[in-house]
Design an enzyme around this catalytic site. Structure first.
Site, PDB file in Angstrom:
ATOM      1  N   THR A 198       0.848  -1.189   0.000  1.00 47.03           N
ATOM      2  CA  THR A 198       0.000   0.000   0.000  1.00 47.03           C
ATOM      3  C   THR A 198       0.887   1.242   0.000  1.00 47.03           C
ATOM      4  O   THR A 198       2.010   1.228   0.501  1.00 47.03           O
ATOM      5  CB  THR A 198      -0.946   0.029   1.213  1.00 47.03           C
ATOM      6  OG1 THR A 198      -0.182   0.115   2.427  1.00 47.03           O
ATOM      7  CG2 THR A 198      -1.818  -1.217   1.245  1.00 47.03           C
ATOM      8  N   GLY A 238       2.237   2.441  -2.606  1.00 47.43           N
ATOM      9  CA  GLY A 238       3.382   1.996  -3.401  1.00 47.43           C
ATOM     10  C   GLY A 238       3.715   2.874  -4.586  1.00 47.43           C
ATOM     11  O   GLY A 238       4.538   2.481  -5.419  1.00 47.43           O
ATOM     12  N   GLY A 251       8.220   7.045  -3.184  1.00 45.27           N
ATOM     13  CA  GLY A 251       9.079   6.896  -2.016  1.00 45.27           C
ATOM     14  C   GLY A 251       9.423   5.474  -1.639  1.00 45.27           C
ATOM     15  O   GLY A 251       9.762   4.636  -2.482  1.00 45.27           O
ATOM     16  N   ILE A 252       9.338   5.175  -0.348  1.00 45.56           N
ATOM     17  CA  ILE A 252       9.701   3.863   0.176  1.00 45.56           C
ATOM     18  C   ILE A 252       8.814   2.777  -0.415  1.00 45.56           C
ATOM     19  O   ILE A 252       9.284   1.698  -0.791  1.00 45.56           O
ATOM     20  CB  ILE A 252       9.627   3.864   1.715  1.00 45.56           C
ATOM     21  CG1 ILE A 252      10.753   4.717   2.303  1.00 45.56           C
ATOM     22  CG2 ILE A 252       9.692   2.446   2.264  1.00 45.56           C
ATOM     23  CD1 ILE A 252      10.646   4.947   3.805  1.00 45.56           C
ATOM     24  N   GLY A 253       7.512   3.032  -0.512  1.00 47.99           N
ATOM     25  CA  GLY A 253       6.604   2.031  -1.052  1.00 47.99           C
ATOM     26  C   GLY A 253       6.955   1.644  -2.472  1.00 47.99           C
ATOM     27  O   GLY A 253       6.931   0.453  -2.828  1.00 47.99           O
ATOM     28  N   SER A 262       8.440   3.648  12.340  1.00 53.06           N
ATOM     29  CA  SER A 262       9.380   4.747  12.142  1.00 53.06           C
ATOM     30  C   SER A 262      10.208   4.937  13.399  1.00 53.06           C
ATOM     31  O   SER A 262       9.778   4.569  14.503  1.00 53.06           O
ATOM     32  CB  SER A 262       8.615   6.044  11.841  1.00 53.06           C
ATOM     33  OG  SER A 262       9.456   7.185  11.918  1.00 53.06           O
ATOM     34  N   TYR A 308       2.040  12.058  14.342  1.00 55.23           N
ATOM     35  CA  TYR A 308       2.741  11.076  13.512  1.00 55.23           C
ATOM     36  C   TYR A 308       3.466  10.051  14.382  1.00 55.23           C
ATOM     37  O   TYR A 308       3.369   8.839  14.152  1.00 55.23           O
ATOM     38  CB  TYR A 308       3.735  11.788  12.594  1.00 55.23           C
ATOM     39  CG  TYR A 308       4.526  10.838  11.719  1.00 55.23           C
ATOM     40  CD1 TYR A 308       3.938  10.221  10.620  1.00 55.23           C
ATOM     41  CD2 TYR A 308       5.869  10.567  11.986  1.00 55.23           C
ATOM     42  CE1 TYR A 308       4.653   9.349   9.815  1.00 55.23           C
ATOM     43  CE2 TYR A 308       6.587   9.700  11.194  1.00 55.23           C
ATOM     44  CZ  TYR A 308       5.978   9.093  10.104  1.00 55.23           C
ATOM     45  OH  TYR A 308       6.694   8.229   9.307  1.00 55.23           O
TER      46      TYR A 308
END
Length: 251
Positions: free
Chosen positions: A16, A18, A21-23, A141, A154
């Site tokens: 998800t 995706g 970035g990281i996804g 994180s 966050y």
């Protein structure tokens, strides 16, 4: 003809968030390791571009993880096309700076709806498609275990994500489903640039100065850790938190 074996050959994965970035880095690496990868994003144009980057093993489905109807459509599509999910990466996330005294209900709702509600219902709705021995990766994180100015909501959501991995690992152990948290530190992504009011590298550079390795990370470095958690290489690892943070929380 390339006959090399990937670490995720024949597996079906969902990432998800995706599309960037990281996804996106995780989806791209999973596909390179032989998986069929479903990736989601809220913006169609960005998602379509991401699918082109991932290649022929990538399948984009426009979806908002905070919308349960979207999630129902997502999993109905995967069930119809593939019938199973061997790897689920609950990566979709949202962050913005809001200091105590500035936190609005809108900010709170959006952050918790995407990061917490989205993670819970992504994994819960994926369960019927997951065979015994599947792998779940929840993106947490370094903010989950640090006090960072302006990151009240966050950080709280990412602490929840970390706890999900512990609780779900216990609940799903009987099926051999492994659940682990992946906790990046500062990573060079559009998201981290967006946290800066100027949208430039000022924040990234200041974070780099805090890290023992002297630089922020690359999305590909987080993706490499995700492959480990998704593959049989981590077959005796569950309920764990894997930091990819340049030593930020370790030294």
């Amino acid at each position: 003809m390339d006959t090399s074996m990937g670490q995720l050959d024949e597996k079906v994965a969902l990432v998800t968030g995706g599309s960037t970035g990281i996804g996106l880095a995780i989806a791209r690496r999973f596909a390179a390791e032989g998986a069929t990868v479903y990736l989601t994003g809220r913006r169609k144009a960005t998602l379509d571009a991401a699918v082109q980057v991932v290649g022929e093993r990538g399948i984009g489905i426009q979806s908002d993880v905070s919308n349960l109807d979207d999630l129902d459509r997502l999993f109905a599509t995967i069930e119809e096309r593939r019938g199973r999910l061997d790897v689920v990466v609950a990566n979709a996330g949202f962050a913005e700076i809001a200091r105590l005294g500035e936190i609005t209900e809108e900010h709170y709702d959006k952050t918790f709806d995407i990061n917490v509600k989205g993670a819970i219902f992504t994994v819960q709705k994926a369960l019927p498609l997951m065979p015994d021995g599947a792998s779940v990766i929840v993106l947490s994180s370094t903010n989950a275990s640090m006090g960072i100015e302006g990151m009240t909501t966050y950080g709280a959501t990412k602490a929840a994500n970390r706890n999900f991995a512990r609780t779900w690992a216990a609940e799903l152990a009987g099926r051999g489903i492994r659940v682990n948290a992946l906790s990046p530190g500062p990573i060079e992504t559009p998201g981290i640039r967006g946290l800066s009011a100027q949208g430039d590298r000022q924040l990234a550079d200041s974070l780099a100065a805090m890290l023992p390795l002297g630089r922020i990370g690359r999305p590909e470095e987080v993706a490499a850790a995700a492959v480990f958690l998704a593959s049989d290489q981590s077959s005796f690892t569950t309920g764990a938190e894997l930091f990819v943070d340049g030593g930020l929380n370790q030294v």
